[in-house]
Design a protein around this motif. Structure first.
Motif, mmCIF file in Angstrom:
data_model
loop_
_atom_site.group_PDB
_atom_site.id
_atom_site.type_symbol
_atom_site.label_atom_id
_atom_site.label_comp_id
_atom_site.label_asym_id
_atom_site.label_seq_id
_atom_site.Cartn_x
_atom_site.Cartn_y
_atom_site.Cartn_z
ATOM 1 N N LEU A 182 9.212 5.560 -5.031
ATOM 2 C CA LEU A 182 7.981 6.238 -5.474
ATOM 3 C C LEU A 182 8.574 7.071 -6.836
ATOM 4 O O LEU A 182 9.863 7.501 -6.878
ATOM 5 C CB LEU A 182 7.657 7.413 -4.387
ATOM 6 N N LEU A 226 9.789 2.541 0.527
ATOM 7 C CA LEU A 226 9.288 2.127 -0.810
ATOM 8 C C LEU A 226 9.624 3.191 -1.689
ATOM 9 O O LEU A 226 9.973 4.391 -1.534
ATOM 10 C CB LEU A 226 7.546 2.532 -0.485
ATOM 11 N N GLU A 269 -1.813 7.860 -0.684
ATOM 12 C CA GLU A 269 -0.836 6.928 -1.358
ATOM 13 C C GLU A 269 -1.697 5.886 -2.052
ATOM 14 O O GLU A 269 -2.205 5.291 -1.153
ATOM 15 C CB GLU A 269 0.394 6.856 -0.941
ATOM 16 N N TYR A 275 0.243 -0.354 -12.316
ATOM 17 C CA TYR A 275 -0.253 -1.886 -11.837
ATOM 18 C C TYR A 275 -1.013 -2.680 -12.657
ATOM 19 O O TYR A 275 -2.372 -1.974 -13.031
ATOM 20 C CB TYR A 275 -0.892 -1.814 -10.601
ATOM 21 N N LYS A 314 -2.318 -4.376 -2.612
ATOM 22 C CA LYS A 314 -2.432 -4.944 -1.282
ATOM 23 C C LYS A 314 -1.641 -6.175 -1.487
ATOM 24 O O LYS A 314 -1.843 -7.352 -1.495
ATOM 25 C CB LYS A 314 -3.864 -5.326 -0.923
ATOM 26 N N TYR A 315 0.001 -5.929 -1.704
ATOM 27 C CA TYR A 315 0.743 -6.945 -1.603
ATOM 28 C C TYR A 315 1.153 -7.488 -0.287
ATOM 29 O O TYR A 315 0.695 -6.681 0.949
ATOM 30 C CB TYR A 315 2.240 -6.451 -1.980
ATOM 31 N N LEU A 347 2.762 -5.428 2.607
ATOM 32 C CA LEU A 347 1.870 -4.481 3.172
ATOM 33 C C LEU A 347 0.764 -4.541 3.772
ATOM 34 O O LEU A 347 -0.003 -3.695 4.421
ATOM 35 C CB LEU A 347 1.497 -3.399 1.742
ATOM 36 N N ARG A 365 -1.428 1.830 -3.301
ATOM 37 C CA ARG A 365 -0.776 0.813 -3.563
ATOM 38 C C ARG A 365 -1.655 -0.533 -3.549
ATOM 39 O O ARG A 365 -2.680 -0.575 -3.240
ATOM 40 C CB ARG A 365 0.166 0.612 -2.081
#
Length: 117
Positions: free
Chosen positions: A13, A11, A29, A99, A33-34, A37, A31
């Motif tokens: 960063l 990934l 970390e 995001y 929730k794609y 993942l 992220r």
């Protein structure tokens, strides 16, 4: 989880967060929730990379917790382990700058990590 079933994820960063992970002060970390993942789990390894460089940092995934949005994640995890250099409100603004709302709507992941090596 055995080594045979653990997975390595790579990934990107941003530098600021990479340095905190490398120093061991960032242990959560955040992220979106794609789908790629969705199956991330304790025992997996993440190799963080600064895009466009050879700099990497490997961490073990200790825990993955799902939240409906970033505010709930920050309240549930506490901001100190996500970014010890920023307040909760600064962190929320920083995360949302990365995001946008349509990505946040997918849900948020808090990934507890620990440095390897």
């Amino acid at each position: 989880m055995t080594e045979a079933t653990s997975r390595l994820r790579e990934l990107n960063l941003r530098r600021r967060y990479f340095d905190l992970v490398a120093a061991g002060t960032k242990t959560i970390e955040v992220r979106v929730k794609y789908p790629h993942l969705a199956d991330l789990t304790a025992g997996d390894t993440i190799r963080f990379r600064i895009k466009g460089t050879d700099e990497t940092c490997e961490v073990a995934v200790k825990r993955v917790t799902q939240y409906p949005d970033f505010e709930t994640l920050l309240d549930g995890e506490g901001p100190a382990d996500i970014d010890p250099t920023a307040t909760r409100d600064e962190q929320l603004a920083n995360i949302r700058a990365i995001y946008p709302a349509d990505k946040e709507a997918l849900g948020a992941l808090a990934i507890e990590i620990g440095r390897l090596g």
